[in-house]
Write an enzyme that holds these catalytic residues in place. Structure first.
Site, PDB file in Angstrom:
ATOM      1  N   GLY A 181       0.817  -1.207   0.000  1.00  0.00           N
ATOM      2  CA  GLY A 181       0.000   0.000   0.000  1.00  0.00           C
ATOM      3  C   GLY A 181       0.848   1.253   0.000  1.00  0.00           C
ATOM      4  N   THR A 197       1.380   3.525  -2.336  1.00  0.00           N
ATOM      5  CA  THR A 197       1.102   4.533  -3.359  1.00  0.00           C
ATOM      6  C   THR A 197       0.439   5.792  -2.809  1.00  0.00           C
ATOM      7  OG1 THR A 197      -1.020   3.485  -3.895  1.00  0.00           O
ATOM      8  CG2 THR A 197       0.914   2.776  -5.158  1.00  0.00           C
ATOM      9  N   SER A 198       0.028   5.770  -1.552  1.00  0.00           N
ATOM     10  CA  SER A 198      -0.628   6.945  -0.971  1.00  0.00           C
ATOM     11  C   SER A 198      -0.559   6.866   0.543  1.00  0.00           C
ATOM     12  CB  SER A 198      -2.100   7.032  -1.421  1.00  0.00           C
ATOM     13  OG  SER A 198      -2.834   5.914  -0.927  1.00  0.00           O
ATOM     14  N   GLY A 226       1.544   4.690   3.720  1.00  0.00           N
ATOM     15  CA  GLY A 226       2.425   3.804   2.965  1.00  0.00           C
ATOM     16  C   GLY A 226       3.395   4.572   2.090  1.00  0.00           C
ATOM     17  N   SER A 261      -4.308  -0.527  14.098  1.00  0.00           N
ATOM     18  CA  SER A 261      -5.130   0.606  14.519  1.00  0.00           C
ATOM     19  C   SER A 261      -5.579   0.394  15.961  1.00  0.00           C
ATOM     20  CB  SER A 261      -6.354   0.741  13.615  1.00  0.00           C
ATOM     21  OG  SER A 261      -7.314   1.617  14.182  1.00  0.00           O
ATOM     22  N   TYR A 282     -14.009  -3.615   9.848  1.00  0.00           N
ATOM     23  CA  TYR A 282     -12.679  -3.001   9.810  1.00  0.00           C
ATOM     24  C   TYR A 282     -11.918  -3.285  11.098  1.00  0.00           C
ATOM     25  CZ  TYR A 282      -8.930   0.418   9.463  1.00  0.00           C
ATOM     26  OH  TYR A 282      -7.692   1.006   9.430  1.00  0.00           O
TER      27      TYR A 282
END
Length: 269
Positions: free
Chosen positions: A15, A17-18, A21, A147, A172
């Site tokens: 992850g 790309t944004s 990450g 988290s 989640y």
């Protein structure tokens, strides 16, 4: 936070790309690490590598773009095969890729609830398949980006895909608890870290103000430093080591989760 040299380290960031990450990959590259940037598509991964290569102090040769869509477990397998062949010594795996749970209950083509698969099962499979590379040399480690919401969660052992009762927040949170429990697996030294509430693509789900992604990434990067001693299964709230939820420390849950995950990924690991 002091700057430390990571020029001898090879790190795979999922992850990348944004959000956290991308910032993790950037901070690692600035410190000299060879960074394997994972994105969902080839274009995404290559675009992220291109942005990083324009950063002062980063050499394009340090960066390697890799792609896999975590909603397809066969792509996770293919990613692992490429890494093992191209980078037989991997120092750190940062399990960061995550998706916000959708409003409606959604299954992947593999038959798993999408949040559980992308946020946990794909990382379980990837970690298992990369074990040979991570244990080639002393000091290999896994950093799971978790988290604090794992504290609100329970793993529905008889219905992990939550077909009977679905809530996007509960789905989640379950994925984050599973990722935190998995850090205590004895095969590879691993820790979990809550990087703080940051301004990323997941933030709208919780409608909270967040810190910059770079601030959260700094806590992840610190744990990639071999000078930072870690204990398998440890949990960090930003820079502070704290106790995770009681469920995350029970040996029975570690064994039970490994059995469940192995079944759900088809024993590919």
């Amino acid at each position: 936070m002091s700057v430390f040299d990571l020029s001898s380290r090879t790190v795979l960031v999922t992850g990348a790309t944004s959000g956290i990450g991308f910032e993790t990959a950037r901070q690692l590259a600035v410190r000299g690490a060879t960074v394997l940037l994972h994105g969902r598509t080839t274009d995404d991964a290559q675009a992220a590598a291109g942005r990083l290569a324009a950063t002062d102090g980063v050499d394009a040769d340090q960066l390697h773009a890799l792609d896999a869509d975590f909603t397809h477990l066969e792509e996770v397998e293919a990613l692992a095969r490429r890494v093992v062949v191209q980078h037989p010594r991997l120092d750190v795996l940062v399990n960061n890729a995550a998706t916000a749970a959708p409003e409606r209950h959604t299954l992947t083509d593999d038959g798993n609830e999408i949040t559980f698969q992308v946020n946990f099962l794909a990382h379980y499979l990837l970690t298992c398949l990369l074990e040979p590379a991570l244990t080639t040399a002393p000091g290999g480690r896994v950093v799971n980006v978790s988290s604090s919401l794992h504290r609100t969660a329970s793993i529905q052992w008889s219905d992990p895909h939550r077909a009977r009762r679905y809530s996007r927040l509960a789905a989640y949170a379950q994925s984050q608890l599973a990722l935190t429990v998995f850090a205590a697996d004895p095969r590879v030294t691993a820790v979990s870290v809550h990087p703080g509430i940051c301004t990323t693509g997941l933030l709208p789900l919780y409608a909270l103000d967040g810190s910059p992604a770079a601030a959260g990434a700094a806590h992840v990067v610190r744990l990639c430093d071999p000078a930072v001693e870690i204990v398998n299964g440890a949990y960090y709230d930003r820079a502070q080591r704290v106790d995770p939820a009681p469920a995350a420390t029970e040996d029975r849950n570690v064994r039970r989760l490994n059995k469940l995950a192995g079944q759900l990924v088809g024993h590919r690991g």
